[in-house]
Design a protein around this motif. Structure first.
Motif, short mmCIF file in Angstrom:
data_model
loop_
_atom_site.label_atom_id
_atom_site.label_comp_id
_atom_site.label_asym_id
_atom_site.label_seq_id
_atom_site.Cartn_x
_atom_site.Cartn_y
_atom_site.Cartn_z
N ALA A 113 0.83 -1.21 0.00
CA ALA A 113 0.00 0.00 0.00
C ALA A 113 0.86 1.25 0.00
N LYS A 114 1.97 1.22 0.71
CA LYS A 114 2.84 2.39 0.82
C LYS A 114 3.87 2.48 -0.31
N GLY A 115 4.10 1.36 -1.00
CA GLY A 115 5.22 1.30 -1.93
C GLY A 115 6.53 1.35 -1.17
N ARG A 116 6.56 0.69 0.00
CA ARG A 116 7.72 0.76 0.88
C ARG A 116 8.73 -0.32 0.53
N PRO A 117 10.02 0.03 0.47
CA PRO A 117 11.03 -0.99 0.22
C PRO A 117 10.99 -2.07 1.30
N PRO A 167 3.87 1.49 10.18
CA PRO A 167 4.76 2.58 9.78
C PRO A 167 3.92 3.85 9.68
N SER A 168 4.53 4.99 9.44
CA SER A 168 3.77 6.20 9.19
C SER A 168 2.88 5.98 7.96
N ALA A 169 1.67 6.56 8.00
CA ALA A 169 0.65 6.23 6.99
C ALA A 169 0.72 7.12 5.75
N ASN A 170 1.93 7.36 5.26
CA ASN A 170 2.14 8.12 4.02
C ASN A 170 2.59 7.15 2.93
N ALA A 171 2.48 7.58 1.66
CA ALA A 171 3.13 6.82 0.59
C ALA A 171 4.63 6.94 0.84
N PRO A 230 6.03 13.18 2.95
CA PRO A 230 5.97 13.68 4.33
C PRO A 230 5.00 12.82 5.16
N SER A 231 5.33 12.59 6.43
CA SER A 231 4.43 11.80 7.29
C SER A 231 3.11 12.55 7.49
N PRO A 232 2.01 11.79 7.65
CA PRO A 232 0.71 12.41 7.79
C PRO A 232 0.42 12.82 9.23
N ARG A 272 15.51 8.08 0.87
CA ARG A 272 15.05 9.46 0.83
C ARG A 272 13.69 9.53 1.52
N HIS A 273 13.47 10.60 2.27
CA HIS A 273 12.36 10.59 3.21
C HIS A 273 11.68 11.93 3.35
N TYR A 274 10.45 11.91 3.77
CA TYR A 274 9.73 13.09 4.26
C TYR A 274 9.61 14.19 3.21
#
Ligand code: TXA
Ligand code: MG
Length: 338
Positions: free
Chosen positions: A56-60, A143-147, A151-153, A230-232
């Motif tokens: 859902a997040k496209g998280r590695p 995890p934080s609920a952002n893609a 940036p974190s929601p 890369r983040h936020y």
């Protein structure tokens, strides 16, 4: 379809929490508020459910998740036996914005830890989150609920903006109190090691358990896989100003205004006024930045900023966590410009 459920953050109605808990028990995804940022939760014991978080997040897959618990009994199902320092820290700072990296209980789904033999755990200081975890009756990986990379929601609207249609439900408990993520502390080593700075400062931790290190070396950073990516970041370049004079700040702004729409965060110097400039005024104070920085990024994006110029704050105490996030979000950092 994603269902948005609004509830009173101080007194969440059980009839609204229960359907969310049932989604978690059945392997689904529910975003929920915590005191730091919104989390995207799934049953931490259910491998298939945890994998859906990454999708859902496209998280590695190499970036492990934090497991959220509501009690010390539940902690025992997620982690091994606590060392003296870990126990002290959990007693002092939980519920609260401190994540402890502990020995992993094999019952936790393997993907939660991305193959590491440790697990990150925290007990959030938020009524909605605690009620949800208790009702689900299982530790909740979140995890934080952002893609991934965004940036974190800090509000339900931010979660919807990134994950609409990809998750079953969002519990809307309003804007989060703190606004940046928890401190991640590895207590499987001695002295304990800060892997990600956060709202609980090194000084506060050291007051409880003595010496505490901050991860800096490549090797140490490998232990916190998340900090490599890369983040936020908003979708447009962020220029972070760490130190400057009013004069050169004006110049930087003029230069970018000549090229297009400029978003600004901080304290605007006198004498800059332009219809292509949108400024969000923030005091040079860690609480204000923490609380508003991620929503400011999204607000400037929505307005159509082509570049964001962000003033840094004092890099000490809670400000260190804010500066860590700003540096990771930045594509360019300006220091000592005269
Ligand atoms: O405040 C927070 O911590 C929020 C709320 C939702 O609780 N959560 C959050 O999660 O920020 P996330 O996934 O965005 O960041 C988790 C961080 C990453 O840097 C990750 O690498 C680290 O925790 N982490 C998780 N498990 C770990 C482990 N076993 N060892 C080392 N680092 C770990
Ligand atoms: Mg995150």
């Amino acid at each position: 379809m994603t269902l948005l459920v609004r509830l009173d953050p101080e007194r969440p109605n059980r009839d609204l929490i229960e359907p969310a808990a049932s989604i978690i028990r059945n392997g689904g995804l529910v975003a929920f508020p915590t005191e730091t940022v919104y989390g995207l939760g799934a049953d931490a014991m259910n491998e298939a459910a945890v994998r859906r978080i990454f999708e859902a997040k496209g998280r590695p897959a190499d970036n492990p998740l934090i497991v959220h618990v509501c009690s010390t009994e539940m902690l025992e199902t997620a982690a091994g036996k606590l060392t003296g320092k870990a126990r002290l820290l959990s007693e002092k700072f939980w519920p609260g914005p401190l994540t402890l990296v502990l020995e992993r209980n094999p019952r936790i789904a393997a993907s939660v830890s991305s193959g590491l033999d440790t697990v990150a755990v925290r007990m959030p200081n938020c009524r909605v989150a605690l009620d949800l975890i208790r009702a689900a009756g299982t530790p909740v990986a979140a995890p934080s609920a952002n893609a991934s990379g965004r940036p974190s929601p800090t509000s339900a609207a931010h979660v919807l903006g990134d994950l609409d249609g990809r998750i079953e439900m969002i519990l809307d408990g309003g804007t989060t109190n703190i606004g940046i993520e928890s401190t991640v502390l590895d207590v499987t080593t001695d002295p304990p090691l800060i892997l990600r700075p956060g709202w609980i400062t090194r000084e506060q931790l050291a007051d409880s358990v003595g010496q505490v290190e901050i991860a800096v070396s490549e090797d140490e950073m490998k232990r916190s896989p998340g900090t490599r990516h890369r983040h936020y970041s908003p979708r447009v370049p962020v220029i972070l100003i760490e130190q400057t004079t009013q004069q050169s700040l004006r110049q930087i702004l003029q230069e970018h205004l000549a090229k297009g729409k400029v978003g600004f965060i901080g304290h605007l110097p006198a004498g800059v006024d332009d219809s292509s400039l949108y400024a969000i005024k923030l005091r040079n104070a860690a609480e204000d930045y923490a609380h508003s920085i991620y929503s400011a990024f999204r607000e400037l994006e929505d307005w159509g900023a082509q570049v964001m110029v962000v003033m840094g704050i004092d890099d000490e105490d809670e400000g260190a966590a804010v500066m860590d996030r700003l540096r990771r979000a930045a594509s360019e950092i300006i220091r000592n410009s005269k």
